[in-house]
Design an enzyme around this catalytic site. Structure first.
Site, PDB file in Angstrom:
ATOM      1  CE  LYS A  22      -1.289   1.386   4.276  1.00 29.55           C
ATOM      2  NZ  LYS A  22      -1.483   2.856   4.497  1.00 29.55           N
ATOM      3  CG  ASN A  23       2.320   2.881   3.770  1.00 28.75           C
ATOM      4  OD1 ASN A  23       1.145   2.772   3.369  1.00 28.75           O
ATOM      5  ND2 ASN A  23       3.089   1.836   4.768  1.00 28.75           N
ATOM      6  CB  CYS A 116      -5.231   9.622  11.149  1.00 33.14           C
ATOM      7  SG  CYS A 116      -3.207   9.073  11.620  1.00 33.14           S
ATOM      8  NE  ARG A 121       0.811   9.987  10.246  1.00 31.44           N
ATOM      9  CZ  ARG A 121      -0.112   9.195   9.277  1.00 31.44           C
ATOM     10  NH1 ARG A 121      -1.359   8.492  10.089  1.00 31.44           N
ATOM     11  NH2 ARG A 121       0.923   8.942   8.492  1.00 31.44           N
ATOM     12  CG  ASP A 305       3.496   1.190   9.198  1.00 30.84           C
ATOM     13  OD1 ASP A 305       3.342   1.400   8.525  1.00 30.84           O
ATOM     14  OD2 ASP A 305       3.121   2.016   9.857  1.00 30.84           O
ATOM     15  NE  ARG A 397      -6.828   3.985   5.599  1.00 32.34           N
ATOM     16  CZ  ARG A 397      -5.989   4.708   6.223  1.00 32.34           C
ATOM     17  NH1 ARG A 397      -5.930   4.420   7.689  1.00 32.34           N
ATOM     18  NH2 ARG A 397      -4.742   4.976   5.821  1.00 32.34           N
TER      19      ARG A 397
HETATM   20  C1  EPZ Z   1       4.800   6.563   6.733  1.00 31.17           C
HETATM   21  O1  EPZ Z   1       3.606   7.579   6.753  1.00 31.17           O
HETATM   22  C2  EPZ Z   1       2.958   5.606   5.935  1.00 31.17           C
HETATM   23  N1  EPZ Z   1       1.905   5.950   5.337  1.00 31.17           N
HETATM   24  C3  EPZ Z   1       3.037   4.818   7.402  1.00 31.17           C
HETATM   25  O2  EPZ Z   1       2.306   3.713   7.319  1.00 31.17           O
HETATM   26  C4  EPZ Z   1       4.285   4.835   7.806  1.00 31.17           C
HETATM   27  O3  EPZ Z   1       3.909   4.212   9.526  1.00 31.17           O
HETATM   28  C5  EPZ Z   1       5.106   6.061   8.134  1.00 31.17           C
HETATM   29  O4  EPZ Z   1       5.447   6.281   7.244  1.00 31.17           O
HETATM   30  C6  EPZ Z   1       6.261   5.708   8.890  1.00 31.17           C
HETATM   31  O5  EPZ Z   1       7.036   4.498   8.496  1.00 31.17           O
HETATM   32  C7  EPZ Z   1       2.188   5.807   3.864  1.00 31.17           C
HETATM   33  O6  EPZ Z   1       3.363   5.627   3.284  1.00 31.17           O
HETATM   34  C8  EPZ Z   1       1.285   6.690   3.291  1.00 31.17           C
HETATM   35  P1  EPZ Z   1       6.334   9.354   8.587  1.00 31.17           P
HETATM   36  P2  EPZ Z   1       4.140   9.230   7.287  1.00 31.17           P
HETATM   37  O7  EPZ Z   1       6.670  11.328   7.493  1.00 31.17           O
HETATM   38  O8  EPZ Z   1       4.980   9.480   5.926  1.00 31.17           O
HETATM   39  C9  EPZ Z   1       6.249  13.242  11.822  1.00 31.17           C
HETATM   40  C10 EPZ Z   1       0.708   2.554   8.275  1.00 31.17           C
HETATM   41  O9  EPZ Z   1      -0.224   1.876   8.719  1.00 31.17           O
HETATM   42  N2  EPZ Z   1       6.475  14.291  11.275  1.00 31.17           N
HETATM   43  O10 EPZ Z   1       7.258   9.094   8.425  1.00 31.17           O
HETATM   44  O11 EPZ Z   1       3.199   9.794   8.017  1.00 31.17           O
HETATM   45  C11 EPZ Z   1       5.684  12.473  12.333  1.00 31.17           C
HETATM   46  O12 EPZ Z   1       4.085  12.984  13.063  1.00 31.17           O
HETATM   47  C12 EPZ Z   1       0.679   3.829   7.664  1.00 31.17           C
HETATM   48  O13 EPZ Z   1       0.157   1.625   6.729  1.00 31.17           O
HETATM   49  C13 EPZ Z   1       6.820  15.190  11.568  1.00 31.17           C
HETATM   50  O14 EPZ Z   1       7.344  16.317  12.510  1.00 31.17           O
HETATM   51  O15 EPZ Z   1       5.262   9.114   8.338  1.00 31.17           O
HETATM   52  C14 EPZ Z   1       6.169  11.230  12.735  1.00 31.17           C
HETATM   53  O16 EPZ Z   1       6.127  11.425  14.484  1.00 31.17           O
HETATM   54  C15 EPZ Z   1       0.648   4.698   9.561  1.00 31.17           C
HETATM   55  N3  EPZ Z   1       6.345  16.399  10.507  1.00 31.17           N
HETATM   56  C16 EPZ Z   1       6.612  10.663  11.834  1.00 31.17           C
HETATM   57  O17 EPZ Z   1       7.637  12.483  11.416  1.00 31.17           O
HETATM   58  C17 EPZ Z   1       5.711  16.181   9.110  1.00 31.17           C
HETATM   59  O18 EPZ Z   1       5.909  17.341   7.864  1.00 31.17           O
HETATM   60  C18 EPZ Z   1       6.728   9.863  11.133  1.00 31.17           C
HETATM   61  O19 EPZ Z   1       6.139  10.427  10.050  1.00 31.17           O
HETATM   62  C19 EPZ Z   1       6.096  14.937   8.900  1.00 31.17           C
HETATM   63  C20 EPZ Z   1       6.111  13.916   9.935  1.00 31.17           C
END
Ligand code: EPZ
Length: 422
Positions: A22-23, A116, A121, A305, A397
């Site tokens: 998915k990701n 969410c 996020r 995840d 999802r």
């Molecule tokens: C991706 O989310 C995945 N989703 C998530 O999978 C996965 O858990 C995550 O990466 C970590 O591996 C998709 O790829 C669609 P991040 P993403 O930006 O991109 C903080 C699932 O279950 N952050 O690496 O949103 C954020 O709050 C989903 O399949 C900021 O502070 O993850 C979090 O604490 C859930 N500012 C951390 O970084 C930003 O601008 C990780 O977020 C962006 C993120």
């Protein structure tokens, strides 16, 4: 309302193939916006998140056809550069379209995605990256917009290797003049898959295994044919279900290097794991051992995840396991639901203490989020007797027809209409 009816207590056995990630599909579909032409993308699982993304592409003016697990995406006639509130609310990770749409159109506006179930996020790193590239990024409190001003390559240092921010910056810079360097970029396999897709389309991107990604801007991209990588989180979910039931299964069509971060945990649980070519064979002990400590980290650390599915397995292990969630601030909502089965899991800020119990009993539970939903299904597969799992739209999802996948491995699991909830 649909729910799952699970008659647990059976050991899983048999063989199953892993569907696409998915990701990986989601950012690759967003990347199609940069291509003036048609691409063919194989191994796209039938997931509601993919359906929403396809709906967004069609809203933007793209033609998208599905033939089994192949999507043909023709973005020649894209004529809109906004994403609606209802669409962004359905899939907040669609913020990943911002860079691609602004790169193609000179200006794009997306409804500001909120938080969410698993956290706030924020998107500050996404927006900082686009600003650094020269996009004029602004919000009217309802939408976030990016307008192409004097966009050119630059160096961007991420304070945290955010997956989404890395992907958004890549999409915003791949057609920008000059060189963009992302320092401390995310190294998740899904980022590498996006880069592979873009390079096939004519992009010039390197460095996906190092924490630095270099993008040399090109003038245009062309349509490609691509096969999405297997879903490493699904592999860990299937392994967790096998482990909790004391079963033995074969998981086929995976990429061994992508699941390496999780194997030491399953081995510490007492599982025997053999990997040959692109298949994994896991045989679980009668009772799992506890895992001293798990800490979720960015790749190549233990994936956040996988935290909930693995926690479900450890809930019946011999001993106490400690799980620290360092990535998301609210990713323990499944614990309350797991404890309805008679597990003994407590929370202290970002740390979950999982006191393994010998047996758990059936329960009527609900999914709190995507991976939390997988966790309660895994617990229900263990509990002797009939459990029901509601709010399964969360699971749909990210897992294609989860009941069929587990039924293929011998589970007694059905999707039913839950009259009580109607
Ligand atoms: C991706 O989310 C995945 N989703 C998530 O999978 C996965 O858990 C995550 O990466 C970590 O591996 C998709 O790829 C669609 P991040 P993403 O930006 O991109 C903080 C699932 O279950 N952050 O690496 O949103 C954020 O709050 C989903 O399949 C900021 O502070 O993850 C979090 O604490 C859930 N500012 C951390 O970084 C930003 O601008 C990780 O977020 C962006 C993120």
């Amino acid at each position: 309302m649909k729910c799952l009816k699970i008659n647990g207590g059976k050991k899983l056995s048999g063989s199953i193939s892993v569907h696409g990630a998915k990701n990986s599909v989601l950012p690759i579909l967003s990347a199609c916006v940069l291509i003036n032409g048609a691409s063919v993308i194989h191994n796209c699982p039938k997931l509601s998140d993919v359906d929403v993304t396809v709906d967004i592409l069609r809203y933007l003016g793209a033609k998208v056809e599905r033939n089994n697990d192949t999507l043909t995406v023709d973005t020649s006639d894209i004529n809109r550069f906004d994403i609606l509130e209802c669409q962004m609310k359905e899939l907040r990770s669609s913020i990943i379209f911002l860079g691609a749409l602004a790169s193609r159109s000179d200006r794009a506006c997306l409804y500001l995605p909120g938080g969410c179930e698993i956290g706030l996020r924020p998107i500050d790193l996404h927006l900082k990256g686009l600003k650094a590239l020269g996009y004029d990024v602004y919000t009217d409190g309802h939408n976030v917009c990016a307008a192409k001003d004097k966009v050119k390559g630059t160096e961007i240092v991420l304070p945290f290797p955010s997956v989404g921010a890395t992907e958004n910056i890549i999409l915003a810079s791949v057609l920008a003049p000059g060189r963009t360097t992302i320092v401390n970029a995310a190294r998740e396999p899904e980022v590498a898959d996006l880069v592979n897709f873009l390079n096939k389309a004519g992009a010039r991107i390197s460095g996906t295994s190092a924490p630095t990604i270099v993008i040399d801007g090109v003038k245009s991209l062309h349509g490609v044919e691509h096969t999405v990588i297997p879903d490493r989180i699904l592999v860990a979910t299937l392994m967790s279900a096998c482990a909790i039931t004391g079963g033995e299964i074969e998981v086929k069509n995976l990429f061994p290097e992508h699941i390496m971060p999780t194997l030491p945990v399953f081995e510490e649980m007492g599982c025997n794991i053999d990997i040959s070519n692109n298949s994994l064979y896991i045989k679980s002990p009668k009772r799992l051992n506890r895992v001293k400590k798990i800490e979720t980290m960015a790749y190549p650390g233990f994936p956040t995840d996988c935290q909930a599915p693995v926690m479900a397995a450890l809930s019946v292990a011999n001993g106490t396991s400690i799980i620290k969630e360092t990535i998301f601030e609210n990713r323990f909502k499944h614990i309350e639901q797991l404890n309805l089965f008679g597990t003994d899991i407590s929370i202290n800020e970002r740390i979950a203490v999982v006191n393994g119990v010998k047996n758990i009993h059936p329960a009527d539970v609900k999914c709190t989020d995507l991976r939390g939903g997988a966790a309660v299904v895994i617990a229900a597969l263990k509990a002797n007797g009939i459990s029901t799992v509601s709010d399964i739209y969360h699971i749909d999802r990210g897992y294609e027809c989860i009941e069929n996948q587990f039924a293929l491995l011998g589970a007694d699991i059905k999707r039913i209409n839950d009259e009580k909830k109607q």
